[in-house]
Design a protein around this motif. Structure first.
Motif, PDB file in Angstrom:
ATOM      1  N   UNK A 128      51.924   6.142  22.203  1.00 46.56           N
ATOM      2  CA  UNK A 128      52.681   6.699  21.001  1.00 46.56           C
ATOM      3  C   UNK A 128      54.365   5.976  21.146  1.00 46.56           C
ATOM      4  N   UNK A 129      54.667   6.159  20.076  1.00 45.83           N
ATOM      5  CA  UNK A 129      56.197   5.783  19.711  1.00 45.83           C
ATOM      6  C   UNK A 129      56.931   6.314  18.988  1.00 45.83           C
ATOM      7  N   UNK A 130      58.217   6.896  18.875  1.00 41.78           N
ATOM      8  CA  UNK A 130      58.895   7.326  17.755  1.00 41.78           C
ATOM      9  C   UNK A 130      60.536   7.072  18.014  1.00 41.78           C
ATOM     10  N   UNK A 131      61.021   6.691  16.724  1.00 45.76           N
ATOM     11  CA  UNK A 131      62.370   6.450  16.832  1.00 45.76           C
ATOM     12  C   UNK A 131      63.303   7.835  16.913  1.00 45.76           C
ATOM     13  N   UNK A 132      64.507   7.805  17.165  1.00 45.83           N
ATOM     14  CA  UNK A 132      65.287   9.105  17.079  1.00 45.83           C
ATOM     15  C   UNK A 132      66.612   8.494  16.742  1.00 45.83           C
ATOM     16  N   UNK A 133      67.380   9.517  16.350  1.00 43.22           N
ATOM     17  CA  UNK A 133      67.174  10.510  15.536  1.00 43.22           C
ATOM     18  C   UNK A 133      66.601  10.286  14.047  1.00 43.22           C
ATOM     19  N   UNK A 134      65.867  11.053  13.642  1.00 46.04           N
ATOM     20  CA  UNK A 134      65.217  10.860  12.315  1.00 46.04           C
ATOM     21  C   UNK A 134      66.072  11.079  10.972  1.00 46.04           C
ATOM     22  N   UNK A 135      66.850  12.288  11.239  1.00 41.81           N
ATOM     23  CA  UNK A 135      67.489  12.655  10.014  1.00 41.81           C
ATOM     24  C   UNK A 135      68.892  12.673  10.148  1.00 41.81           C
ATOM     25  N   UNK A 136      69.854  12.602   9.053  1.00 40.59           N
ATOM     26  CA  UNK A 136      71.135  12.831   9.434  1.00 40.59           C
ATOM     27  C   UNK A 136      71.555  13.397   7.870  1.00 40.59           C
ATOM     28  N   UNK A 137      72.385  14.345   7.795  1.00 39.84           N
ATOM     29  CA  UNK A 137      73.222  14.871   6.704  1.00 39.84           C
ATOM     30  C   UNK A 137      74.460  14.038   6.773  1.00 39.84           C
ATOM     31  N   UNK A 138      74.753  13.065   5.570  1.00 42.98           N
ATOM     32  CA  UNK A 138      75.670  12.315   5.605  1.00 42.98           C
ATOM     33  C   UNK A 138      77.169  12.820   5.098  1.00 42.98           C
TER      34      UNK A 138
END
Ligand code: AHR
Length: 651
Positions: free
Chosen positions: A496-506
């Protein structure tokens, strides 16, 4: 995920791809062959299966960072709905008396609707009437998104003093900031002198232009005293879930075809202190019983996104949870000593697993049913802690072993993830993190090629090319894609693999980490080039890794080849991280026949700095085309700065 929603997500991606296709003008067949390098060869042995592709290779990692949930995915529109205050007043709430209205507000520490929300906002109105109400305004999370013909659902805990506040005295409204116009409104019924939750809906009319320049207004239109707590307003949510998630962000994530969700962190799991860890038992049940807590990323979490909400997010996107349990170490450096001191934390983890997987006859399964979800959730992976290599006390070996033994005893079927190498105990899976520059990824794409296959499986639990912000640029997408070719080729080892971070309030101050995948403000959202690279890879993953050899291409061309025998398809991924086009002779050995036309999805840009932004969200998007002339041996020109996925029909 309901078919209709999934279909909508697919349509959305397809629309982007189609738009790109038009821009491409047959780009699949006519690559820009500027500045070509010497021809290289890629020999694919389509009949030689090297290993199986992990079906769970691509997933998501999430935590409360960059206003990921508060002011992000979690649909709540009110900021500081529980009236936390500091020396200067009640944060985010502005007193707004209209005309002749007069009154005062103060925190009342003596009364609140629950044991954990034991304070409230006391609003004392001396003068107000229907025309000139006494109000309190909340600006939301950098604005309040309001759209036409939309129903907003809300609730308020409130009580009043005696008779003067009888009748419909309290109102909640959506108000346009520029004009002051009321866009939608609801009146609460007469308050009683007891705490009670009042639910309401507000509907906007036709003809509104969607905008975030709005506020939520609480108003009282007669003299008297009211106490308020937990003021909540939600827009329509994904799948219409109460206390649910933002639709656009869920659809964007669906477009990434994620197999799992790692939660709740990350640093957010650990907290700055042990008391500020993600204490899951305080995140379940009615919202009024959730105290919320300080997050290590410098702002408060209401815990509206609690354990059950994480699980329902998994359910909605058909992802399996990868549950990280708190393992006795917090960021400030404090740890709980292995042994009796750690036992309550181990028990918490066992209870948490039971909450996720136990049927309704178990204590915590029954609790989950009481919270509205009788069905169990699937669970394969449990991670013990987060980045415990930072624990200078070296206590992880002992802590991990204690958790491992207790969890395995009760749940032998679970795969347990260690966050750093453990001495003296077996590991099922080891979590490796990589935050790098593109150059570093280019140089390290063979990282796992010769890695030991007899030890633990690998979880690349956090990885990203850190170039560009608040969301990464095309150069980062090249680094990411190159790295993904390496992960795919080794996905017998990398489960398994996951990118981070996923979300950002700009919005200004929304970001704490400067390289993220999906950006948004109150109204809209967009994917970075890295987002599209991942959507392309995960959307064309295959089931088996096939042997392939690249020769004569220099060190800037990266590849991965997989196939799906049942579908009769070979997936070829090519990443050209050089500005120069690369001539490539491709041979498909071992295939009985090869279809002459193949699908090509290409993401490319003129420069590594090219990027997408909230105001220019589709500058770098995938383009789909049909490539002709595909055969057992054929030649392609891989444009400079491009990421390509070919879907080739083979027998
Ligand atoms: O992804 C941001 C942070 O990076 C995570 O919270 C932590 O695990 C890592 O150090």
């Amino acid at each position: 995920m309901m078919q209709a929603t999934k279909f909508a997500a697919v349509l959305w991606i397809a629309a982007l791809i189609a738009m790109g296709t038009m821009q491409a003008q047959q780009g699949g067949n006519q690559p820009q062959a500027t500045n070509k390098t010497q021809a290289a060869t890629l020999t694919i042995s389509a009949d030689k299966v090297v290993a199986k592709v992990s079906p769970t290779l691509y997933g998501l990692m999430t935590e409360e960072i960059n206003y990921s949930y508060e002011g992000g995915l979690y649909g709540e529109l009110v900021q500081n709905r529980t009236f936390r205050s500091d020396w200067s007043g009640v944060n985010e709430w502005i007193v707004t008396p209209y005309g002749s209205a007069r009154g005062s507000v103060a925190m009342d520490k003596t009364t609140g609707p629950s044991a954990v929300l034991s304070t409230s906002l006391k609003v004392t109105v001396e003068q107000a009437d229907a025309k000139d109400a006494y109000g309190l305004r909340n600006g939301g999370w950098w604005g309040v998104p309001v759209r036409a013909n939309t129903t907003y659902t809300g609730s308020v805990w409130a009580k009043g003093d005696a008779a003067p506040v009888g009748g419909a005295a309290v109102r909640v409204s959506l108000v346009a900031d520029d004009s002051g116009k009321v866009l939608a409104s609801a009146a609460l019924p007469a308050l009683t002198t007891e705490w009670k939750q009042y639910n309401f809906t507000m509907k906007t009319g036709a003809g509104l232009v969607a905008s975030a320049k709005n506020s939520i207004l609480l108003s009282v239109d007669r003299p008297g005293t009211v106490w308020l707590q937990q003021v909540s307003v939600f827009p329509p949510t994904y799948k219409g879930r109460a206390n649910g998630n933002r639709v656009d962000l869920m659809e964007m994530m669906a477009g990434m075809h994620p197999a799992f969700l790692r939660f709740p962190g990350g640093n957010y799991l650990e907290g700055n202190t042990i008391a500020e860890r993600f204490n899951w038992k305080k995140t379940i049940g009615p919202l009024v019983d959730r105290p919320g807590h300080a997050s290590p990323w410098s702002y408060h979490s209401t815990d509206g996104m609690g354990l059950l909400e994480f699980l329902e997010w998994c359910e909605d996107l058909k992802m399996q949870p990868v549950l990280a349990v708190y393992a006795g170490y917090s960021l400030g450096g404090k740890h709980v000593a292995p042994g009796p001191d750690l036992e309550p934390y181990v028990q918490d983890a066992l209870d948490e697993i039971e909450y996720v997987t136990g049927d309704v006859t178990t204590k915590w399964g029954a609790e989950r049913a009481k919270d509205g979800h009788p069905a169990v959730f699937p669970l394969t992976y449990v991670e013990i802690g987060n980045e415990d290599n930072f624990d200078r006390s070296q206590s992880y070996d002992g802590r991990y072993t204690q958790f491992y033994k207790a969890i395995k005893k009760k749940y032998p079927q679970l795969q347990l993830i260690a966050t750093t190498k453990v001495n003296g105990h077996a590991m099922d899976v080891l979590d490796d993190h990589y935050y790098r520059r593109a150059e570093e990824f280019f140089k390290d794409v063979h990282h796992y090629d010769a890695a030991d296959r007899t030890g633990p499986k690998i979880f690349v639990g956090e990885w990203a090319t850190r170039e560009g912000g608040p969301t990464t640029n095309f150069g980062a997408a090249l680094g990411d894609a190159a790295w993904m070719t390496g992960m795919e080729r080794n996905s017998d080892l990398i489960a398994i693999a996951s990118y981070a971070p996923l979300l950002v309030n700009v919005n200004p101050n929304g970001m704490q980490w400067q390289s993220n995948l999906i950006g948004y403000d109150a109204l809209t959202s967009y994917g970075s080039p890295s987002y599209y690279a991942q959507a392309m890879f995960a959307g064309h993953i295959g089931t088996e890794i096939v042997a392939a050899e690249l020769q004569g291409a220099g060190d800037r061309l990266f590849y991965s080849v997989t196939k799906d025998a049942a579908k009769g398809v070979v997936y070829l991924k090519l990443v050209n991280a050089s500005s120069a086009a690369q001539e490539l002779k491709i041979t498909l050995d071992g295939a009985k026949s090869v279809k002459g036309a193949a699908k090509l999805v290409r993401l490319s840009a003129g420069s590594t700095a090219a990027t997408n932004t909230i105001n220019d969200p589709k500058r770098v998007v995938p383009m789909e085309s049909t490539v002709t002339g595909v055969a057992k041996t054929f030649t392609r020109t891989v444009p400079g700065y491009s990421i390509e996925v070919y879907e080739i029909g083979v027998q």
